[in-house]
Design an enzyme around this catalytic site. Structure first.
Site, PDB file in Angstrom:
ATOM      1  N   ARG A 153     -21.988 -11.978 -45.855  1.00 49.47           N
ATOM      2  CA  ARG A 153     -23.558 -11.543 -45.870  1.00 49.47           C
ATOM      3  C   ARG A 153     -24.137 -11.858 -44.595  1.00 49.47           C
ATOM      4  O   ARG A 153     -25.276 -11.221 -44.051  1.00 49.47           O
ATOM      5  CB  ARG A 153     -24.205 -12.322 -47.036  1.00 49.47           C
ATOM      6  CG  ARG A 153     -24.232 -13.893 -46.896  1.00 49.47           C
ATOM      7  CD  ARG A 153     -24.490 -14.482 -48.324  1.00 49.47           C
ATOM      8  NE  ARG A 153     -23.404 -14.519 -48.878  1.00 49.47           N
ATOM      9  CZ  ARG A 153     -23.147 -15.175 -50.278  1.00 49.47           C
ATOM     10  NH1 ARG A 153     -24.207 -15.676 -50.957  1.00 49.47           N
ATOM     11  NH2 ARG A 153     -22.054 -15.116 -51.078  1.00 49.47           N
ATOM     12  N   LYS A 205     -11.260 -22.549 -47.142  1.00 46.87           N
ATOM     13  CA  LYS A 205     -10.438 -22.125 -48.493  1.00 46.87           C
ATOM     14  C   LYS A 205      -9.305 -23.153 -48.781  1.00 46.87           C
ATOM     15  O   LYS A 205      -8.393 -23.366 -48.050  1.00 46.87           O
ATOM     16  CB  LYS A 205     -10.100 -20.893 -48.275  1.00 46.87           C
ATOM     17  CG  LYS A 205     -11.266 -19.729 -48.454  1.00 46.87           C
ATOM     18  CD  LYS A 205     -10.874 -18.143 -48.218  1.00 46.87           C
ATOM     19  CE  LYS A 205     -11.934 -17.399 -48.322  1.00 46.87           C
ATOM     20  NZ  LYS A 205     -12.831 -17.106 -49.480  1.00 46.87           N
ATOM     21  N   ASP A 241     -10.441 -14.524 -42.846  1.00 51.44           N
ATOM     22  CA  ASP A 241     -11.539 -15.135 -43.472  1.00 51.44           C
ATOM     23  C   ASP A 241     -10.830 -16.596 -44.033  1.00 51.44           C
ATOM     24  O   ASP A 241     -10.192 -16.706 -45.259  1.00 51.44           O
ATOM     25  CB  ASP A 241     -12.386 -14.695 -44.774  1.00 51.44           C
ATOM     26  CG  ASP A 241     -13.206 -15.661 -45.297  1.00 51.44           C
ATOM     27  OD1 ASP A 241     -13.698 -16.643 -44.441  1.00 51.44           O
ATOM     28  OD2 ASP A 241     -13.882 -15.285 -46.453  1.00 51.44           O
TER      29      ASP A 241
HETATM   30  N1  BES Z   1     -14.018 -13.037 -48.619  1.00 53.42           N
HETATM   31  C1  BES Z   1     -14.663 -13.837 -49.412  1.00 53.42           C
HETATM   32  C2  BES Z   1     -14.783 -13.058 -50.853  1.00 53.42           C
HETATM   33  C3  BES Z   1     -13.503 -12.553 -51.434  1.00 53.42           C
HETATM   34  C4  BES Z   1     -12.763 -13.280 -52.589  1.00 53.42           C
HETATM   35  C5  BES Z   1     -12.881 -11.348 -51.179  1.00 53.42           C
HETATM   36  C6  BES Z   1     -11.765 -12.873 -53.294  1.00 53.42           C
HETATM   37  C7  BES Z   1     -11.549 -10.914 -51.946  1.00 53.42           C
HETATM   38  C8  BES Z   1     -11.294 -11.800 -52.942  1.00 53.42           C
HETATM   39  C9  BES Z   1     -15.988 -14.376 -49.106  1.00 53.42           C
HETATM   40  O1  BES Z   1     -16.338 -14.319 -47.885  1.00 53.42           O
HETATM   41  C10 BES Z   1     -16.191 -15.601 -49.584  1.00 53.42           C
HETATM   42  O2  BES Z   1     -15.635 -16.413 -49.414  1.00 53.42           O
HETATM   43  N2  BES Z   1     -17.165 -15.633 -50.652  1.00 53.42           N
HETATM   44  C11 BES Z   1     -17.246 -16.955 -51.334  1.00 53.42           C
HETATM   45  C12 BES Z   1     -18.857 -17.136 -51.605  1.00 53.42           C
HETATM   46  C13 BES Z   1     -19.372 -18.341 -51.873  1.00 53.42           C
HETATM   47  C14 BES Z   1     -18.855 -19.516 -50.862  1.00 53.42           C
HETATM   48  C15 BES Z   1     -20.721 -18.400 -52.227  1.00 53.42           C
HETATM   49  C16 BES Z   1     -16.720 -16.742 -52.719  1.00 53.42           C
HETATM   50  O3  BES Z   1     -16.812 -15.732 -53.457  1.00 53.42           O
HETATM   51  O4  BES Z   1     -16.238 -17.783 -53.267  1.00 53.42           O
HETATM   52 ZN    ZN Z   2     -15.047 -13.188 -46.430  1.00 51.77          ZN
HETATM   53 MN    MN Z   3     -15.674 -16.278 -47.056  1.00 49.71          MN
END
Ligand code: BES
Ligand code: ZN
Ligand code: MN
Length: 501
Positions: free
Chosen positions: A353, A279, A272
């Site tokens: 999601r 990110k 990801d």
């Molecule tokens: N895979 C990430 C979430 C995650 C964060 C897992 C830290 C493990 C450790 C997920 O896909 C993500 O990026 N979520 C975002 C959502 C936001 C954009 C609404 C997040 O949590 O920042």
């Molecule tokens: Zn993710």
């Molecule tokens: Mn993500």
């Protein structure tokens, strides 16, 4: 490592090391530790009277037997206060002790049936948690290290009990513990692999291996079939990557019926990057583990296939990378999920999601009576609960309670968080049926509610393992890297449903 059970007296066992237990506040040493103490001319009593060990949980005292016992070493393991003992503390103590002994080059260990007969731990449970603690605590991921480990593996762990009547129960527990730990290790191995060794295609290959090894139904949907099924959300995420997405299906039939008693859906983003909503580069490598939900579901299926509960289980693993390629999904794009709902993309980093929306669409189409999804879903869940417990969400209290109970039994802590209707406001879109992020507030809840839209009226539980799927610390039966959470919870859940059917 071979784990076996044997009748005998721990003080007369030949091994590189024997393990005995000490509870905090023990006044006089009797039973097994008493016999060992006498053979050592009171060495353990002296350690206690001199304050060297108090029996506190986490204390591990090594004594050399200097020829007074057939075993070269004795480890006195503190289990804390007897009234406060639980199964997970035994797992942790065994894990720590085994790691310590491996570091000393020990190959052959004998232990008393730690915890058995105290704090509601019966002999079967003791056998199980000793096996789980040892195997999980000794776990190492060395696939990409070509040099030899400093110390070899422990080869033999024998549980010794003086009461012959307890041997069969210990044996049953041991075998169950080996299966449980093996399943969690399968998930750890997958999640620890770097993303170039664990692509969606690699996950599909691993799924086939698991299916063939344990006799599970197995199918992998390719991009064309996803298109036919209208999995627009999963395909949308996959657009930025050159790796073909895979939708992995494993089927376990534990009772003679076409019904799907439970569907387990696991998020498998094999890397990801965030996609176009990229990110920051700090720690981005941790996102190789963004497929830990899918890995957990596959691990659980391996154990379920071996333990054979009378329940039908369908495992669904939507697998893709989330990368910012030229054809990638963009913020403001609109996607159509399998069951027809349209989704406005606010952030391409809220991709988990999306792929789960289509997995739940598929589960519903298969007529699943219940759904549990598992995902490294939100940083917000880590902010709320840290790395101690998994966030639990759902639309059915009975199911939520059942999952939390299954977690407690596994020593995998679960905490129920709210999904009140008021939060749904945050997911409303002006251009589509729903949007894929609900803002900063209650981020774990709005993510859960997004998935819940695709569960409809099917009893559903969502487990957010963003904080619990990996750890930076070596502690108890955990080592740095993937934890294998919540594999053992999922297995317990399937076992508990079988009792119910
Ligand atoms: N895979 C990430 C979430 C995650 C964060 C897992 C830290 C493990 C450790 C997920 O896909 C993500 O990026 N979520 C975002 C959502 C936001 C954009 C609404 C997040 O949590 O920042
Ligand atoms: Zn993710
Ligand atoms: Mn993500």
């Amino acid at each position: 490592m071979e784990i076996s059970v044997r009748i005998g007296d721990i003080s007369s066992i030949e091994a590189d090391a024997i393990i005995v237990n000490l509870f905090e506040g023990t006044e006089s040493l009797d039973g097994e530790i008493g016999a060992v103490d006498r053979a050592l001319d009171g060495a353990i009593s002296q350690l206690i009277s001199q304050g060297e060990t108090k029996g506190k949980l986490g204390e591990n005292t090594l004594v050399h037997s200097l020829g007074k016992l057939p075993a070269a070493r004795v480890v006195v393991v503190g289990l804390g206060k007897e009234t406060e003992l639980d199964r997970d503390k035994v797992r942790g103590a065994v894990g720590e002790t085994c790691r310590m002994l491996r570091g000393k080059g020990v190959k052959n260990i004998a232990t008393v049936a730690q915890g058995a007969g105290t704090a509601g731990i019966d002999y079967e449970a003791a056998g199980q948690v000793i096996a789980e603690g040892a195997l999980l605590g000794l776990y190492q991921f060395r696939r990409h290290i070509t040099s030899k480990a400093e110390h070899g593996e422990i080869e033999q762990l024998t549980i010794i009990d003086s009461g012959g009547a307890n041997i069969p129960a210990l044996e049953v527990g041991c075998r169950k513990g080996e299966i449980m730990a093996g399943a969690a290790i399968l998930a750890r191995d997958m999640a620890n692999e770097p993303a170039n060794y664990m692509t969606p295609t690699d996950m599909a290959t691993e799924a086939r291996r698991v299916a063939e090894a344990y006799g599970l139904g197995h199918e992998v949907l390719e991009k064309e079939q996803m298109e036919e099924l209208g999995m627009g959300a999963l395909l949308g995420v996959a657009r930025g990557s050159h790796q073909p997405p895979k939708f992995i299906v494993l089927r376990y039939e534990g009772r003679n019926s076409d019904e799907v008693d439970i569907a387990l859906a696991g998020k498998a983003i094999t890397f990801d990057s965030g996609g176009i909503s990229i990110k920051p580069s700090n720690n981005m490598g941790d996102m190789k583990g963004d497929m830990a939900g899918g890995a957990a579901v596959m691990g659980a299926m391996a154990a379920i296939a071996q333990l054979k509960p009378a329940v039908n289980v369908l495992a669904l693993v939507p697998a893709t990378e989330n990368l910012p390629g030229g054809n990638a999904l963009k913020p403001a794009d609109v996607l159509t999920a399998m069951e027809g709902k349209t989704i406005e993309i606010i952030s391409t980093d809220a991709e988990g999601r999306l792929i789960l929306a289509d997995a739940l669409g598929y589960a519903r189409k298969q007529g699943a009576k219940r759904i549990v999804d598992v995902a490294t879903l939100t940083g917000a869940c880590v902010v709320a609960l840290g790395t101690v417990c998994t966030g639990v969400f759902g639309n059915d209290q009975e199911m939520i309670d059942r999952v939390v109970a299954a977690g407690t039994e596994a020593g995998e802590k679960m905490w129920h968080l709210p999904t009140y209707d008021e939060y749904k406001e945050q997911n409303k879109s002006e251009v589509a049926d729903i949007k894929n992020t609900g803002g900063r507030d209650a981020g774990a809840t709005t993510a859960a509610l997004f998935i819940g839209e695709f569960a409809g009226d099917t009893p559903w539980v969502h487990l957010d393992i963003a904080g619990t799927s990996r750890t930076d610390k070596q502690k108890n039966y955990y080592v740095k890297g993937a934890t294998g959470v919540p594999v053992r919870t999922l297995v317990n859940l399937a076992l508990s449903l079988a009792e119910k059917q």
